[in-house]
Motif scaffolding. Structure first.
Motif, PDB file in Angstrom:
ATOM      1  N   TYR A 286      84.991  80.822   0.073  1.00 48.73           N
ATOM      2  CA  TYR A 286      86.072  79.861  -0.149  1.00 48.73           C
ATOM      3  C   TYR A 286      86.356  79.155   1.180  1.00 48.73           C
ATOM      4  O   TYR A 286      86.111  79.707   2.247  1.00 48.73           O
ATOM      5  N   PRO A 287      86.894  77.942   1.116  1.00 56.28           N
ATOM      6  CA  PRO A 287      87.200  77.244   2.368  1.00 56.28           C
ATOM      7  C   PRO A 287      88.296  77.972   3.153  1.00 56.28           C
ATOM      8  O   PRO A 287      89.222  78.520   2.570  1.00 56.28           O
ATOM      9  N   VAL A 288      88.149  77.950   4.458  1.00 55.66           N
ATOM     10  CA  VAL A 288      89.123  78.527   5.380  1.00 55.66           C
ATOM     11  C   VAL A 288      89.403  77.478   6.436  1.00 55.66           C
ATOM     12  O   VAL A 288      88.467  76.891   6.980  1.00 55.66           O
TER      13      VAL A 288
ATOM     14  N   LEU B 281      86.844  86.245   9.588  1.00 55.08           N
ATOM     15  CA  LEU B 281      87.077  84.915   9.014  1.00 55.08           C
ATOM     16  C   LEU B 281      86.142  83.889   9.611  1.00 55.08           C
ATOM     17  O   LEU B 281      85.340  83.290   8.934  1.00 55.08           O
TER      18      LEU B 281
ATOM     19  N   MET C 157      90.615  92.928   5.129  1.00 53.59           N
ATOM     20  CA  MET C 157      90.298  91.904   4.120  1.00 53.59           C
ATOM     21  C   MET C 157      89.406  90.837   4.742  1.00 53.59           C
ATOM     22  O   MET C 157      89.800  90.175   5.674  1.00 53.59           O
ATOM     23  N   SER C 158      88.218  90.685   4.258  1.00 54.56           N
ATOM     24  CA  SER C 158      87.364  89.629   4.777  1.00 54.56           C
ATOM     25  C   SER C 158      87.392  88.438   3.825  1.00 54.56           C
ATOM     26  O   SER C 158      87.345  88.604   2.622  1.00 54.56           O
TER      27      SER C 158
ATOM     28  N   THR D  40      84.933  88.070   1.082  1.00 51.99           N
ATOM     29  CA  THR D  40      84.909  88.769  -0.187  1.00 51.99           C
ATOM     30  C   THR D  40      85.203  87.818  -1.347  1.00 51.99           C
ATOM     31  O   THR D  40      84.978  88.168  -2.482  1.00 51.99           O
ATOM     32  N   ASN D  41      85.755  86.646  -1.036  1.00 50.19           N
ATOM     33  CA  ASN D  41      85.978  85.683  -2.099  1.00 50.19           C
ATOM     34  C   ASN D  41      84.901  84.607  -2.000  1.00 50.19           C
ATOM     35  O   ASN D  41      84.973  83.727  -1.159  1.00 50.19           O
TER      36      ASN D  41
END
Lengths: 321, 346
Positions: free
Chosen positions: A102-104, A267, A1-2, A5-6
């Motif tokens: 999206y923010p990480v 990420l 899951m990267s 992708t969002n």
């Protein structure tokens, strides 16, 4: 899951050169809606279509986390880098459409802290700008020590000292001003947490000093994104995907995998988060480990690689991807 | 969509029932005829229409009665809801997530009107209308986490993320499968999972933690867990074991179909934006064996799973003594025919 992708479609709505090296970019949602809230210290990954190459570079969000109308980032031009910051400085214009993630947050505040002691070097100031806004809104106690080359290159020095005259301390290298670190760390109240963002040397200096003075490891937080470095081209084979291709001189292994159409996890894209860790099945040559995620014994084993920053020199490397 | 809410109890006279619709949408957890632990997580981005996966926070016919049961538990034991001081911001995150999700997903039942930080919340099923200032605790009758979880089905573990680990630093836990928030509060991921057999050796928790730490905003995940419960009890807590533990000895061949329930938890995981914490909602669904076997594939499969589950697991899940009774009952619904892959009815 990267995490990538969002994604969010945005428009560049403002570009402000701050000084010779640093420019600020403002993004708003292309559909006019609100952006997600975030926590101070978070970054976004910006997609850049630079000719044939797609670059994905992480930048700390510096705007008020509670402001959902726009995100801002500040980018330091790196003339010796692989081109991400140069692309933003030279090619991006107001009105351009871009895609961001999206923010990480890999550099979050420890909300148990009674006091947040922030130490910034140069462009490392950016995550603290958002954290300070978050703490100001919730009556959090903070103190910032900010080292930069000189007044002209001291991004946001004036804003910070005006808004928080008692909490911000600035050091100009060219004027011979230096942080008296031991004295600073020695005098902190119980329950203080330290946060460091800046060049590697500064991070190591603060971490080592804190350790020597007996600070608990959990109370010392730091963020250092490595930029992928260029290197000799090499051949990679992806066993699961059954693909074989070249990684170019100025391309990271992760970028090459993505360019081959394989959706690999990531990420931070800076060797810090561990998300892109990949098993090495065969390596006829030497892996050049550049991350600070893998343990030393894992690096020596030759069985793991972090494709966001690490490279390979030799005939061929085969990955379990 | 209109929901007919049941008037039912989860204690004393146990009037809990599942309608035909509730049986059909029950989250049957076994995708094959056997069970072993796995990191069985997937994205929580909707699901088939009408299924419990469709909405971010499923509201069903048991909503009002479950909230009454929660209030009773809290009256007797306020420590079922706790929040360490640094978790208030995460509590606001959770309140926002639930209010926004429910008002978008069930506009006929819930409304949220926002003017800056002045919020107006309307919960029609529970008859609640509240004007308050977002991020100002003094404008709500409870803290933000307690306020919203008194109006939302399922337990809630609110987790702080730091030092490459997750910490159980707040929660609302009244419908649990024999674990205690009061005991676990302040523990990290490995500490609160210490009692689970086998999974540590299998490396399950290390992998699960790595997955959870990387869950990002806008990318929630979910998994199912299960156990067996005698009587439709929501509150099977260690605190009240003296009240419900003995009920396990009341099963007979005659009543096992009505009294033995399969208990399934829908566990979801959301990153919280302001606090960078996580919320871990644990939603409990109950179905009697008698109702479950009305879906022939589920009857066949549950028989095989319960019969073959390793002894440590049956012991940990608390049904080892009743296993022969349960297997005897279910065997009547297993004709040995093959079952199709996946959880859905044929």
């Amino acid at each position: 899951m990267s995490a990538g992708t969002n994604k969010i479609d945005v428009v560049v709505t403002d570009i402000v050169p701050l000084n010779e090296l640093v420019t600020r970019f403002k993004f708003e949602r292309a559909d006019g809606g609100l952006l997600p809230t975030f926590s101070g210290g978070a970054h976004t990954v910006i997609e850049m279509k630079d000719g044939e190459t797609t670059r994905l570079n992480p930048y700390s969000l510096m705007s008020d986390p509670a402001d959902r109308h726009a995100y801002t980032i500040s980018v330091r031009r790196d003339d010796a880098g692989r081109g991400g910051s140069l692309f933003l400085h030279k090619n991006v214009r107001i009105g351009d459409e871009m895609v961001i993630s999206y923010p990480v947050n890999l550099f979050a505040l420890d909300l148990r802290a009674r006091k947040h002691l922030m130490i910034a070097g140069g462009i490392g100031i950016t995550p603290f700008l958002a954290q300070i806004k978050q703490l100001s809104a919730t009556n959090g106690r903070f103190e910032l020590h900010y080292a930069c080359r000189n007044q002209a290159l001291g991004s946001y020095v004036d804003d910070l000292t005006t808004a928080h005259p008692n909490n911000v301390h600035v050091y100009f290298d060219d004027d011979g001003q230096a942080l008296d670190l031991e004295n600073l760390l020695d005098g902190q109240p119980l329950g203080t947490h330290i946060y460091i963002c800046g060049p590697k040397g500064m991070i190591n200096w603060v971490r080592d000093t804190a350790e020597r003075l007996g600070w608990p490891r959990e109370a010392v937080h730091y963020e250092e994104f490595l930029a992928p470095q260029s290197g000799k081209p090499f051949t990679v084979k992806l066993a699961k995907s059954d693909l074989e291709f070249e990684v170019g001189e100025h391309q990271s292994l992760l970028e090459a995998i993505e360019a081959a159409g394989v959706d690999a996890p990531y990420l931070c894209r800076g060797g810090a988060c561990g998300q892109c860790e990949t098993d090495v099945l065969e390596a006829d040559g030497e892996i050049l480990h550049r991350d600070h995620w893998l343990e030393d014994d894992e690096k020596e084993s030759g069985k793991k690689i972090m494709p966001c920053v690490s490279r390979f020199e030799g005939r061929i490397i085969v990955l379990d991807r | 969509m209109t929901i007919q809410f049941n008037d039912e109890t989860f204690r004393d006279d146990y009037t809990f029932t599942n309608s035909e619709r509730a049986i059909k949408r029950f989250p049957f957890p076994f995708h094959e005829d056997s069970y072993m632990y796995s990191v069985n997580m997937e994205q929580h981005q909707g699901g088939p229409e009408g299924s419990i996966y469709e909405k971010r926070f499923d509201v069903d016919e048991h909503y009002i009665s479950e909230m009454k049961d929660r209030a009773l538990v809290l009256d007797e034991d306020p420590l079922r809801c706790q929040s360490l001081p640094h978790m208030t911001l995460a509590g606001w995150d959770l309140l926002e997530l639930i209010m926004v999700s429910k008002s978008e997903d069930y506009p006929d039942l819930f409304e949220l009107h926002r003017d800056g930080n002045n919020w107006h919340w309307i919960n029609k099923p529970l008859g609640i209308e509240q004007k308050f200032v977002f991020m100002d605790e003094s404008t709500l009758p409870y803290g933000p986490m307690e306020y919203i979880t008194r109006q939302t089905q399922g337990d809630f573990a609110l987790l702080d993320q730091r030092d490459e680990n997750l910490w159980m630093d707040a929660g609302m836990v009244t419908t649990q499968a024999d674990w205690s928030l009061d005991f676990d509060i302040g523990m990290n991921f490995f500490e609160w999972h210490a009692p689970v057999p086998k999974a540590h050796e299998m490396g399950i928790f290390k992998r699960a933690l790595k997955f959870l730490l990387n869950i990002q905003q806008g990318m929630p995940a979910r998994r199912l867990n299960w156990t067996m419960t005698v009587n439709p009890l929501l509150d099977t807590s260690p605190e009240n074991y003296h009240k419900w533990g003995a009920q396990k000895t009341t099963l007979t061949p005659e009543n096992v179909g009505q009294k033995q329930y399969l208990r399934v938890e829908l566990q979801t995981f959301f990153r919280l934006p302001r606090s960078n914490g996580m919320v871990f909602p644990i939603r409990c669904y109950l179905i009697s064996l008698e109702d479950l076997v009305t879906i022939p594939k589920w009857g066949r499969r549950l028989h095989r799973v319960i019969r073959d589950v390793p002894e440590e697991l049956a012991t940990y899940k608390g049904f080892i003594d009743n296993r022969p009774l349960i297997v005897d009952y279910l065997s009547k619904f297993d004709d040995g025919a093959p079952t199709s892959d996946g959880v859905w009815p044929d």
